[in-house]
Design a protein around this motif. Sequence first.
Motif, PDB file in Angstrom:
ATOM      1  N   TYR A 192       0.665  -1.224  -0.188  1.00  0.00           N
ATOM      2  CA  TYR A 192       0.021   0.003   0.195  1.00  0.00           C
ATOM      3  C   TYR A 192       1.068   1.206  -0.125  1.00  0.00           C
ATOM      4  O   TYR A 192       1.881   1.343   0.706  1.00  0.00           O
ATOM      5  CB  TYR A 192      -0.837  -0.030   1.360  1.00  0.00           C
ATOM      6  N   ASP A 234      -2.958   7.538  -2.215  1.00  0.00           N
ATOM      7  CA  ASP A 234      -4.258   7.449  -1.554  1.00  0.00           C
ATOM      8  C   ASP A 234      -5.026   8.572  -1.412  1.00  0.00           C
ATOM      9  O   ASP A 234      -4.400   9.380  -0.375  1.00  0.00           O
ATOM     10  CB  ASP A 234      -4.399   6.612  -0.272  1.00  0.00           C
ATOM     11  N   LEU A 238      -2.681  -5.365   3.524  1.00  0.00           N
ATOM     12  CA  LEU A 238      -1.734  -4.418   2.938  1.00  0.00           C
ATOM     13  C   LEU A 238      -1.502  -5.079   1.519  1.00  0.00           C
ATOM     14  O   LEU A 238      -0.520  -4.208   0.998  1.00  0.00           O
ATOM     15  CB  LEU A 238      -0.542  -4.284   3.986  1.00  0.00           C
ATOM     16  N   ARG A 243     -11.118  -3.077   4.976  1.00  0.00           N
ATOM     17  CA  ARG A 243      -9.647  -2.708   4.319  1.00  0.00           C
ATOM     18  C   ARG A 243      -9.552  -1.171   4.005  1.00  0.00           C
ATOM     19  O   ARG A 243      -8.460  -0.862   4.405  1.00  0.00           O
ATOM     20  CB  ARG A 243      -9.461  -3.631   3.036  1.00  0.00           C
ATOM     21  N   ASN A 244     -10.454  -0.483   3.294  1.00  0.00           N
ATOM     22  CA  ASN A 244     -10.327   0.827   2.942  1.00  0.00           C
ATOM     23  C   ASN A 244     -10.130   1.905   3.999  1.00  0.00           C
ATOM     24  O   ASN A 244      -9.160   2.608   4.054  1.00  0.00           O
ATOM     25  CB  ASN A 244     -11.325   1.442   2.091  1.00  0.00           C
ATOM     26  N   ARG A 254      -6.804   1.319   5.894  1.00  0.00           N
ATOM     27  CA  ARG A 254      -5.646   1.848   5.282  1.00  0.00           C
ATOM     28  C   ARG A 254      -5.675   3.404   5.615  1.00  0.00           C
ATOM     29  O   ARG A 254      -4.536   4.074   5.734  1.00  0.00           O
ATOM     30  CB  ARG A 254      -5.697   1.686   3.785  1.00  0.00           C
ATOM     31  N   LEU A 285      -2.866   3.391   8.209  1.00  0.00           N
ATOM     32  CA  LEU A 285      -1.601   3.451   7.552  1.00  0.00           C
ATOM     33  C   LEU A 285      -1.395   5.032   6.957  1.00  0.00           C
ATOM     34  O   LEU A 285      -0.388   5.481   7.066  1.00  0.00           O
ATOM     35  CB  LEU A 285      -1.747   2.530   6.415  1.00  0.00           C
ATOM     36  N   ARG A 286      -2.351   5.633   6.394  1.00  0.00           N
ATOM     37  CA  ARG A 286      -2.147   6.893   5.998  1.00  0.00           C
ATOM     38  C   ARG A 286      -1.826   7.962   7.131  1.00  0.00           C
ATOM     39  O   ARG A 286      -0.763   8.884   6.676  1.00  0.00           O
ATOM     40  CB  ARG A 286      -3.106   7.386   4.966  1.00  0.00           C
TER      41      ARG A 286
END
Length: 372
Positions: free
Chosen positions: A88, A93, A193, A215-216, A219, A223-224
């Motif tokens: 990712y 994103d 990921l 999932r979205n 992330r 993660l972002r």
Amino acid sequence: MSLEIPDGLGDLLRDFTVAVLRDRPGDLYDFAVDYFTKIREKRKPKTIPMYVIVDEEDVGEPDKEIFKPKLQKNNRYARRQSVSAERYNPEEDDDDEKVIHPKTDEQRARLSDAICGILLFRCLEPEQMQDVLDAMFEKEVHPGEYVIKQGDDGDNFYVIDSGIYDVLVTTGGNEKKIHRFDNSGSFGELALLYNMPRSASIVAVSDGTLWAMDRNSFRRIVLRSAFKKRKMYEELLENVTILKSLEPYERMNLADALVTRTYNDEVIIQQGEEADGMFFIESGMIRVSIQKPDGEEEEVGRHSTGKYFGELALIENKPRSASVNAIGKVKVAFLERGSFERLLGPCVDIMKRNSEVYKQYINPNDSVNYSH
């Protein structure tokens, strides 16, 4: 005859030299063999494992890897074996759409209790934690129900609210239990990921309740947010003169170790207390003061974004020599003592040489000099 220097040789030798100077090995040749062997192993393509995060009392270390099974070529669930692992990329994103699952006050309270100890969420700020609470939805499970099946695509990240769950891995046609969750823990994060199937199964042993995040949302929030925070901290640290001696990867590790703390018209450091870490000012203004022998308090300075303080007490292993108070709202990046000793070794000698300057209340370029 001219010799062409291969691409990457300079960087390779530089990194090796830095590692030698940092670790100071007794046997340089053995160290070189181990170093380059590890580099070679890192370059090999690897099957993406599923890791399981459990409570610290279960594993002894909060980030212990419970298992790393290999995916079976003949696994009947492996629908995406031909897809290579795709990491990712937070920079690409641009999805800002928030997912909100309505909850009662009782549900929200239970979810808050369930996620408060999850390692993945510890670096999130309060507003991001609210996004986590909004994005997660409740899922009830019953004995024998498979929450995750080995070989399936990754869809959700799960946090356990209640219930007992076994972790199963199938190899050579035989299913083996390798771990059991008992009313706490989380699982399924790394499969989100990559475009790779799950590498283990999670089956409910009892009735239970899980909190799931798609999932979205995972992330976008986890993660972002972590990526943006690292970039912000790296930019902050690049402007600290005393850290110029650090290599870029050392500053990156330092950025990852920082934790945001927010204060509002309150004490950050109290004179005389034991030192637990040092601070970098992200935003806001601080007031530094010392208490004289006659009991009178004297203000000795005010400092704002980009300054750091609290390191001298760590270097000299002494109590704080001044107090620091937030003026209004102040946001700082906190580096705890263990990380300071592990990550700032290259800078400590410079800090020690400046310690006498600090004690004389002379303000160096970056340091808040009275509060250590």
